[in-house]
Design a protein around this motif. Structure first.
Motif, PDB file in Angstrom:
ATOM      1  N   ASP A 113       0.793  -1.226   0.000  1.00 24.83           N
ATOM      2  CA  ASP A 113       0.000   0.000   0.000  1.00 24.83           C
ATOM      3  C   ASP A 113       0.827   1.279   0.000  1.00 24.83           C
ATOM      4  OD1 ASP A 113      -2.406  -1.321  -0.044  1.00 24.83           O
ATOM      5  OD2 ASP A 113      -2.560  -1.443   2.128  1.00 24.83           O
ATOM      6  N   VAL A 114       2.010   1.249   0.581  1.00 26.03           N
ATOM      7  CA  VAL A 114       2.790   2.482   0.705  1.00 26.03           C
ATOM      8  C   VAL A 114       3.551   2.714  -0.589  1.00 26.03           C
ATOM      9  CG1 VAL A 114       4.545   3.709   2.025  1.00 26.03           C
ATOM     10  CG2 VAL A 114       3.004   2.107   3.185  1.00 26.03           C
ATOM     11  N   VAL A 115       3.231   3.806  -1.260  1.00 16.74           N
ATOM     12  CA  VAL A 115       3.781   4.063  -2.582  1.00 16.74           C
ATOM     13  C   VAL A 115       5.301   4.110  -2.566  1.00 16.74           C
ATOM     14  CG1 VAL A 115       3.926   5.754  -4.438  1.00 16.74           C
ATOM     15  CG2 VAL A 115       1.720   5.226  -3.408  1.00 16.74           C
ATOM     16  N   SER A 116       5.884   4.883  -1.638  1.00 14.86           N
ATOM     17  CA  SER A 116       7.336   5.052  -1.638  1.00 14.86           C
ATOM     18  C   SER A 116       8.048   3.740  -1.365  1.00 14.86           C
ATOM     19  CB  SER A 116       7.748   6.106  -0.609  1.00 14.86           C
ATOM     20  OG  SER A 116       7.283   5.752   0.682  1.00 14.86           O
ATOM     21  N   ASP A 117       7.549   2.929  -0.428  1.00 18.84           N
ATOM     22  CA  ASP A 117       8.180   1.643  -0.125  1.00 18.84           C
ATOM     23  C   ASP A 117       8.106   0.699  -1.315  1.00 18.84           C
ATOM     24  OD1 ASP A 117       8.786   2.515   2.380  1.00 18.84           O
ATOM     25  OD2 ASP A 117       7.205   1.383   3.405  1.00 18.84           O
ATOM     26  N   ARG A 118       6.968   0.692  -1.988  1.00 16.45           N
ATOM     27  CA  ARG A 118       6.796  -0.215  -3.115  1.00 16.45           C
ATOM     28  C   ARG A 118       7.701   0.176  -4.276  1.00 16.45           C
ATOM     29  NH1 ARG A 118       1.403   0.328  -4.112  1.00 16.45           N
ATOM     30  NH2 ARG A 118       1.686   1.634  -5.947  1.00 16.45           N
ATOM     31  N   VAL A 119       7.737   1.454  -4.593  1.00 15.09           N
ATOM     32  CA  VAL A 119       8.475   1.907  -5.763  1.00 15.09           C
ATOM     33  C   VAL A 119       9.975   1.769  -5.569  1.00 15.09           C
ATOM     34  CG1 VAL A 119       8.997   3.915  -7.204  1.00 15.09           C
ATOM     35  CG2 VAL A 119       6.643   3.448  -6.529  1.00 15.09           C
ATOM     36  N   ARG A 120      10.497   2.095  -4.402  1.00 10.36           N
ATOM     37  CA  ARG A 120      11.952   2.090  -4.220  1.00 10.36           C
ATOM     38  C   ARG A 120      12.556   0.696  -4.343  1.00 10.36           C
ATOM     39  NH1 ARG A 120      10.774   3.159   1.442  1.00 10.36           N
ATOM     40  NH2 ARG A 120      11.079   5.358   0.969  1.00 10.36           N
ATOM     41  N   ASN A 121      11.730  -0.350  -4.228  1.00 10.06           N
ATOM     42  CA  ASN A 121      12.237  -1.716  -4.349  1.00 10.06           C
ATOM     43  C   ASN A 121      11.665  -2.451  -5.561  1.00 10.06           C
ATOM     44  OD1 ASN A 121      13.730  -1.662  -1.820  1.00 10.06           O
ATOM     45  ND2 ASN A 121      11.729  -1.696  -0.809  1.00 10.06           N
ATOM     46  N   ASP A 122      10.987  -1.739  -6.451  1.00  7.30           N
ATOM     47  CA  ASP A 122      10.321  -2.361  -7.591  1.00  7.30           C
ATOM     48  C   ASP A 122      11.307  -2.569  -8.738  1.00  7.30           C
ATOM     49  OD1 ASP A 122       8.468  -3.392  -9.300  1.00  7.30           O
ATOM     50  OD2 ASP A 122       7.290  -1.557  -9.518  1.00  7.30           O
ATOM     51  N   VAL A 123      12.226  -3.495  -8.534  1.00  6.78           N
ATOM     52  CA  VAL A 123      13.273  -3.743  -9.520  1.00  6.78           C
ATOM     53  C   VAL A 123      13.611  -5.228  -9.516  1.00  6.78           C
ATOM     54  CG1 VAL A 123      15.107  -3.208  -7.864  1.00  6.78           C
ATOM     55  CG2 VAL A 123      15.570  -3.004 -10.307  1.00  6.78           C
ATOM     56  N   ALA A 124      13.955  -5.749 -10.685  1.00  8.37           N
ATOM     57  CA  ALA A 124      14.272  -7.167 -10.830  1.00  8.37           C
ATOM     58  C   ALA A 124      15.347  -7.355 -11.887  1.00  8.37           C
ATOM     59  CB  ALA A 124      13.019  -7.961 -11.210  1.00  8.37           C
ATOM     60  N   LEU A 125      16.074  -8.451 -11.758  1.00  6.62           N
ATOM     61  CA  LEU A 125      17.054  -8.863 -12.754  1.00  6.62           C
ATOM     62  C   LEU A 125      16.636 -10.204 -13.336  1.00  6.62           C
ATOM     63  CD1 LEU A 125      20.558  -8.044 -11.220  1.00  6.62           C
ATOM     64  CD2 LEU A 125      19.453  -6.931 -13.163  1.00  6.62           C
ATOM     65  N   LEU A 126      16.727 -10.309 -14.654  1.00  2.00           N
ATOM     66  CA  LEU A 126      16.436 -11.552 -15.356  1.00  2.00           C
ATOM     67  C   LEU A 126      17.717 -12.080 -15.972  1.00  2.00           C
ATOM     68  CD1 LEU A 126      13.235 -10.410 -17.288  1.00  2.00           C
ATOM     69  CD2 LEU A 126      13.399 -11.273 -14.953  1.00  2.00           C
ATOM     70  N   GLN A 127      18.056 -13.326 -15.645  1.00  5.49           N
ATOM     71  CA  GLN A 127      19.226 -13.951 -16.261  1.00  5.49           C
ATOM     72  C   GLN A 127      18.766 -14.766 -17.456  1.00  5.49           C
ATOM     73  OE1 GLN A 127      21.593 -16.871 -13.996  1.00  5.49           O
ATOM     74  NE2 GLN A 127      23.381 -15.722 -14.697  1.00  5.49           N
ATOM     75  N   LEU A 128      19.297 -14.463 -18.611  1.00  6.76           N
ATOM     76  CA  LEU A 128      18.879 -15.108 -19.852  1.00  6.76           C
ATOM     77  C   LEU A 128      19.461 -16.507 -19.962  1.00  6.76           C
ATOM     78  CD1 LEU A 128      19.372 -12.062 -22.240  1.00  6.76           C
ATOM     79  CD2 LEU A 128      17.306 -12.738 -20.978  1.00  6.76           C
ATOM     80  N   ASP A 129      18.820 -17.344 -20.768  1.00  7.48           N
ATOM     81  CA  ASP A 129      19.314 -18.711 -20.934  1.00  7.48           C
ATOM     82  C   ASP A 129      20.613 -18.753 -21.730  1.00  7.48           C
ATOM     83  OD1 ASP A 129      18.232 -18.030 -23.388  1.00  7.48           O
ATOM     84  OD2 ASP A 129      17.063 -19.883 -23.623  1.00  7.48           O
ATOM     85  N   ARG A 130      20.852 -17.730 -22.558  1.00 11.72           N
ATOM     86  CA  ARG A 130      22.105 -17.601 -23.301  1.00 11.72           C
ATOM     87  C   ARG A 130      22.464 -16.126 -23.412  1.00 11.72           C
ATOM     88  NH1 ARG A 130      21.279 -18.569 -28.515  1.00 11.72           N
ATOM     89  NH2 ARG A 130      19.008 -18.590 -28.293  1.00 11.72           N
ATOM     90  N   PRO A 131      23.739 -15.786 -23.348  1.00 11.17           N
ATOM     91  CA  PRO A 131      24.123 -14.379 -23.526  1.00 11.17           C
ATOM     92  C   PRO A 131      23.771 -13.874 -24.919  1.00 11.17           C
ATOM     93  CG  PRO A 131      25.937 -15.682 -22.611  1.00 11.17           C
ATOM     94  CD  PRO A 131      24.895 -16.653 -23.069  1.00 11.17           C
TER      95      PRO A 131
END
Length: 271
Positions: A113-131
């Motif tokens: 619910d807290v906008v600032s808390d949600r946004v500051r951590n809304d990041v992800a890394l995807l590792q591809l099956d091949r470079p």
């Protein structure tokens, strides 16, 4: 909870006026227009959704964490159902890769619910099956975030411009607080995870990823995650953990992404 939400809006309302000096979107629908931006691509999420992602290493794609959760249930998406299409334009891409591992920031709460808390951590890394190793696709470097009043740019896809990316050469950072940037960049549904760039120096560098869109006093704005802290933490997790998908907690009182939140004429939704 509501007081904290309003407080954030009041601070950002004192910053640069939305849209001041912004350039219009330029659709990159030819090879010449898109040259140099091929590392931005469409993320196909199963059969029903897409986001925007950007290549930051030969096998790593940066995007928003909320893209990796099923909207209706809050369950994490199987990484094997995600495909990165680098430089997707008019039915073809420079490279197609499936995703092997997906890591969301451990402090991200889907539907929180807290906008600032949600946004500051809304990041992800995807590792591809091949470079992706082709001269046509060069990964972007990242940089520290911008301060209020500084110019940035964005490359994104969206529901009404899904067949090719669009470049907004100039938009502005309107405010910054505790890992969250408010910008005047033009985003819409499908733009989640889009890279926000600094153009200082010889090459564009990613300083933020789009988390949500909003309206403040009727003006559209885009909320982004400042990368320096969460990105370093994600890289460390990816290097030391073999889990296929690191689950983020789901808020017990999660609300629909389409509901948004309303206060003082502002509405926050996921793009």
């Amino acid at each position: 909870m509501l007081k904290q939400y309003l407080f954030c809006l009041m601070i950002f309302g004192l910053a640069t006026q939305a849209g001041a000096g912004d350039t219009p979107l330029l659709k990159l629908d030819t090879a010449d227009d898109g040259r140099g931006w091929e590392a931005v691509g469409r993320l196909e999420i199963g059969q029903e959704a897409f986001c925007t992602g950007s290549l930051i290493e030969e096998d790593l794609v940066l995007t928003a964490a909320h893209c990796l959760f099923t909207k209706s249930t809050g369950a994490p998406v199987n990484p094997g159902e995600i495909e990165f299409r680098a430089g997707w334009r008019n039915g073809r891409a420079e490279a197609y890769r499936r995703v092997r591992r997906a890591v969301v920031h451990p402090d991200y709460v889907f539907g929180g619910d807290v906008v600032s808390d949600r946004v500051r951590n809304d990041v992800a890394l995807l590792q591809l099956d091949r470079p992706i190793r082709t001269t046509a696709v060069t990964p972007f470097e990242t940089d520290v975030g911008r301060s209020s009043g500084q110019a940035v740019g964005i490359v994104s896809y969206a529901h009404d411009r899904a067949d090719a990316p669009s470049l907004q050469q100039v938009c502005n950072v309107m405010g910054y607080q505790a890992g969250m940037l408010v910008t005047s960049c033009n985003v819409d549904f499908g733009s989640s995870g889009s890279p926000i760039f600094s153009f200082d120096g010889d090459q564009p560098r990613i300083v933020s990823v789009v988390s949500a869109k909003a309206r403040i006093d009727g003006d559209p704005v885009a909320l982004g995650t400042e990368l320096s802290r969460p990105l370093n933490e994600l890289r460390d997790i990816l290097a030391h953990d073999d889990e296929m998908f690191l689950r983020a907690p789901v808020a017990g009182n999660a609300v629909s992404q389409d509901e948004g939140r309303r206060a003082s004429g502002a509405k926050f939704v996921k793009p």
